[in-house]
Design a protein around this motif. Sequence first.
Motif, short mmCIF file in Angstrom:
data_model
loop_
_atom_site.label_atom_id
_atom_site.label_comp_id
_atom_site.label_asym_id
_atom_site.label_seq_id
_atom_site.Cartn_x
_atom_site.Cartn_y
_atom_site.Cartn_z
N SER A 289 0.83 -1.20 0.00
CA SER A 289 0.00 0.00 0.00
C SER A 289 0.87 1.25 0.00
CB SER A 289 -0.91 0.00 1.22
OG SER A 289 -0.13 -0.13 2.39
N GLN A 290 2.11 1.13 0.45
CA GLN A 290 3.02 2.28 0.47
C GLN A 290 4.06 2.13 -0.63
OE1 GLN A 290 4.23 2.31 4.82
NE2 GLN A 290 4.80 4.38 4.21
N ARG A 291 4.39 3.24 -1.27
CA ARG A 291 5.45 3.20 -2.28
C ARG A 291 6.79 2.99 -1.58
NH1 ARG A 291 6.07 7.68 -6.09
NH2 ARG A 291 6.54 8.82 -4.18
N GLN A 292 7.65 2.29 -2.23
CA GLN A 292 8.94 2.04 -1.62
C GLN A 292 10.01 1.85 -2.69
OE1 GLN A 292 9.58 -1.74 0.33
NE2 GLN A 292 8.25 -2.85 -1.08
N ALA A 293 11.25 2.03 -2.22
CA ALA A 293 12.40 1.63 -3.04
C ALA A 293 13.06 0.45 -2.33
CB ALA A 293 13.39 2.78 -3.16
N VAL A 294 13.47 -0.52 -3.10
CA VAL A 294 14.18 -1.65 -2.51
C VAL A 294 15.57 -1.72 -3.12
CG1 VAL A 294 12.04 -2.88 -2.10
CG2 VAL A 294 13.33 -3.39 -4.17
N TYR A 295 16.51 -2.20 -2.32
CA TYR A 295 17.92 -2.17 -2.71
C TYR A 295 18.54 -3.56 -2.55
CZ TYR A 295 17.43 2.88 -2.78
OH TYR A 295 17.04 4.16 -3.10
N ARG B 246 18.32 -14.19 -9.28
CA ARG B 246 17.07 -13.86 -9.95
C ARG B 246 16.42 -12.63 -9.32
NH1 ARG B 246 14.61 -19.94 -10.56
NH2 ARG B 246 15.80 -20.32 -8.66
N HIS B 247 15.96 -11.74 -10.17
CA HIS B 247 15.25 -10.53 -9.75
C HIS B 247 13.84 -10.63 -10.27
CE1 HIS B 247 18.79 -8.21 -8.31
NE2 HIS B 247 19.41 -9.05 -9.11
N LEU B 248 12.87 -10.71 -9.33
CA LEU B 248 11.48 -10.97 -9.70
C LEU B 248 10.56 -9.99 -8.99
CD1 LEU B 248 11.67 -14.85 -9.21
CD2 LEU B 248 11.89 -13.63 -11.36
N GLY B 249 9.32 -9.91 -9.50
CA GLY B 249 8.30 -9.09 -8.84
C GLY B 249 8.38 -7.63 -9.27
N SER B 250 7.87 -6.77 -8.41
CA SER B 250 7.86 -5.35 -8.70
C SER B 250 7.48 -4.58 -7.45
CB SER B 250 6.86 -5.04 -9.82
OG SER B 250 6.70 -3.64 -9.98
N GLY C 124 7.37 2.79 -7.53
CA GLY C 124 8.50 2.33 -6.74
C GLY C 124 9.78 2.25 -7.55
N LEU C 125 10.81 1.74 -6.91
CA LEU C 125 12.11 1.64 -7.54
C LEU C 125 12.80 0.39 -7.01
CD1 LEU C 125 14.67 2.73 -9.02
CD2 LEU C 125 15.23 3.96 -6.90
N ILE C 126 13.45 -0.33 -7.91
CA ILE C 126 14.32 -1.44 -7.52
C ILE C 126 15.73 -1.03 -7.96
CG2 ILE C 126 14.85 -3.89 -7.80
CD1 ILE C 126 11.84 -4.16 -8.71
N ASP D 173 8.37 -7.77 -13.03
CA ASP D 173 7.04 -7.56 -13.59
C ASP D 173 7.05 -6.38 -14.56
OD1 ASP D 173 5.14 -8.37 -10.56
OD2 ASP D 173 6.20 -9.62 -12.03
N GLU D 174 5.96 -6.31 -15.35
CA GLU D 174 5.87 -5.32 -16.43
C GLU D 174 5.96 -3.87 -15.99
OE1 GLU D 174 3.54 -6.81 -20.27
OE2 GLU D 174 2.35 -5.72 -18.79
N ASP D 175 5.57 -3.58 -14.75
CA ASP D 175 5.57 -2.18 -14.32
C ASP D 175 6.80 -1.83 -13.48
OD1 ASP D 175 3.24 -2.41 -11.48
OD2 ASP D 175 4.97 -3.62 -12.08
N ALA D 176 7.74 -2.74 -13.38
CA ALA D 176 8.91 -2.50 -12.52
C ALA D 176 9.84 -1.47 -13.14
CB ALA D 176 9.66 -3.81 -12.29
N GLN D 177 10.46 -0.68 -12.25
CA GLN D 177 11.45 0.31 -12.66
C GLN D 177 12.74 -0.04 -11.95
OE1 GLN D 177 8.19 3.85 -13.36
NE2 GLN D 177 8.99 3.58 -11.30
N HIS D 178 13.77 -0.25 -12.72
CA HIS D 178 14.93 -0.97 -12.20
C HIS D 178 16.24 -0.33 -12.62
CE1 HIS D 178 17.64 -4.76 -12.51
NE2 HIS D 178 17.57 -4.43 -11.23
N LEU D 179 17.12 -0.16 -11.65
CA LEU D 179 18.50 0.25 -11.91
C LEU D 179 19.40 -0.84 -11.35
CD1 LEU D 179 18.18 3.92 -10.60
CD2 LEU D 179 18.25 3.21 -13.00
N ASP D 180 20.47 -1.13 -12.07
CA ASP D 180 21.39 -2.14 -11.57
C ASP D 180 22.82 -1.71 -11.80
OD1 ASP D 180 23.16 -4.77 -12.50
OD2 ASP D 180 21.98 -5.07 -10.69
N THR D 181 23.65 -1.95 -10.81
CA THR D 181 25.07 -1.65 -10.92
C THR D 181 25.84 -2.89 -10.52
OG1 THR D 181 24.58 0.60 -10.21
CG2 THR D 181 26.89 -0.08 -10.22
N THR D 182 26.62 -3.41 -11.42
CA THR D 182 27.37 -4.63 -11.14
C THR D 182 28.84 -4.39 -11.43
OG1 THR D 182 25.50 -6.07 -11.68
CG2 THR D 182 27.69 -7.05 -11.82
N GLN D 183 29.68 -4.78 -10.47
CA GLN D 183 31.12 -4.66 -10.65
C GLN D 183 31.76 -6.01 -10.38
OE1 GLN D 183 30.85 -1.11 -7.92
NE2 GLN D 183 32.86 -0.78 -8.86
#
Lengths: 249, 432
Positions: free
Chosen positions: B168-174, B192-196, B201-203, B226-236
Amino acid sequence: MLSIRDLHAKIADREVLRGINLELPAGEVHAIMGPNGSGKSSLSHVLAGKPGYTVTAGGVSYQERNLLELAPEERSRAGLFLGFQYPVEIPGVNNAYLLRAALNAARRQRGEQEVDAFDFLALVKERMALMKMDEAFLSRGVNEGFSGGEKKRNEILQMLVLQPTLAILDETDSGLDIDALKVVANGINTLRAPGRSILLVTHYQRLLDHVTPDRVHVLARGRIVKSGGPELARELEQRGYDWLLDEAA
Amino acid sequence: MTTAPPPVPGSMSNAAYEQRLRDAVMDAAPLLNAKLLPVSVRSSALNKALAAGLPQLRDDLWRYADIKFLASAALAPIAGAAVEPATLATLPPRLAGYMRLVFVDGRLQQGLSDPCPALDVAAAPLVPERTRHERFGWLNDAFAMDVARIAVQAELRLDVVFLATAGSQRQAVYPRLELQLAPQADLVLVERHLGSTGAGGLINSAAQVYAGAGSRVRHLRWQGLDEDAQHLDTTQIALDRDARYQLTLLQLGARATRTSLRASLFGAGSTFTLQGVAVAGGKHTLDHSLLVDHMAPHTTSDQVFRAIAHDRAHIACRSRVEVGGKARGARSDQSLKGLLANAGAEIDLRPQLEIFTDEVRASHGATTGALDENMRFYLLSRGLDADTARGLLEWAFLEDAVAHIELPELRRAVEQTLATALGNPVARQVLQ
């Protein structure tokens, strides 16, 4: 089986067929010969429905159906098979899958049950033995890494599995050594049957030494300029094409 | 007086971004675990993120990224709630023989995870410090609630699931992954990165992997959000002497995703291979910025990237290889290919190669186009219908990347996933 009436066709703005008339009865093998650029492959492609060609006049009747109204896959399922002059490579799609999918498409069209994996494998292996092909080819991508001769054998293998009623073989003999030519010719001859017709497109006499045609037609500048029996092919072998082109002019 | 250059069109100003970040810190501060990431580390990261600001219009690395959502997406994590049974049902089946770790909204779920003795190691991975190109990784440093921090001493098969939920609350997950491999260690990692977190929100995920001398990593990173997910990824990724790293990247979901990946081959003789597959439809945007840095002699890299864009989707990949002055004898190959399923889809591929030494063998290439018409006609001429022909050719196009996956069970898992992603029964039949 096949009736071509005054067929005209172009590719881009270039007219490649200028009034082809041809009757191919069931059970017969006809050879289409002619110099480079005469329209032999264009005829094969138009009959198979290759995109890029536009029929501008005339018609083609196949088993009393208007062939030109059918999509390429419909023509195939109706029993028309094109052996390509330059078969493409399709890495990632294996030969076995394509063969089985094609066979089952044809069988569904005929109202027959699809062939199961075991029966299919047995059938294909038998035909591969006839074509002297290594069974390992089955698991490879379609024509992937095949030599020119192997690609042509693969075309005939597909024909033997699909058992078409009308086979159009576009320069299947080009690039084959003597032994491969005999294997390919043998494959074609096993397909001869009263209910089946074959159109052999070729430059040279040598295939026709092994697959005796009922009729030979010579194409030049998009038209059939002469037709005759098997002896016409031998005459062309000795005299070339120029005399015919002079006559036609 | 100089004026600040404009940020990416449609996004917020740097001042607004800075304020939102500061607000997020205030909101999240009580939730952040200082034992996992000390306050000093978080604070330093936040300051660097603030200094870097948002990517600018002129920044080539961000040209195709869709990050407009940052103007309104939540930036702060929120207090965790109990995981709903319905959420648990969406977890993928366990992989036989693998140790499993499950994170929901960036938090480790002890009850769903296997005991892992190697967790919670204090030492930080030995990867190069982040740069402005990895600016969103600093946000992960600042806000990560939990971390899969593992020291691999010998052999390990690890299945890490990062599941995001929309409440119910918007969130960012890290989601955060830190791995350190001892010399000669052997790791198989399925990540694996799944869901939204939902449209607001932000992943923002981050991974750092250090591969010790002679170690081997086979890493499947599977983004199936999921289709509505907004995602940033940084891999080193950092490779020591003779380390071997095979990374398979599957990008199959999310409305908008941006992956920034850097592989540093600082040990002589180390090898990095990448098989990347991206499939997108709708109006989704998948953007990739890859950097492979050859820093030592006789290092090897090989990249195969395949993308299929349907509808009005946009897939971009900039893949840069740098061969430094000390990297004599390096070998590098890049092959980037895109398939446009229809007019309106867009693919941008940019291979880049910069060499600062001699005795290097390198190749790179990129092509984008539609289905090969000759191949298509060949299949139609064999009686296959148009949909089946298209499905087969799309499958074959991706198989080019998948075929290089070493482990048979991983290759099979990837093939089955792609068959589903392509949405046609053909590929599944091909696998039988």
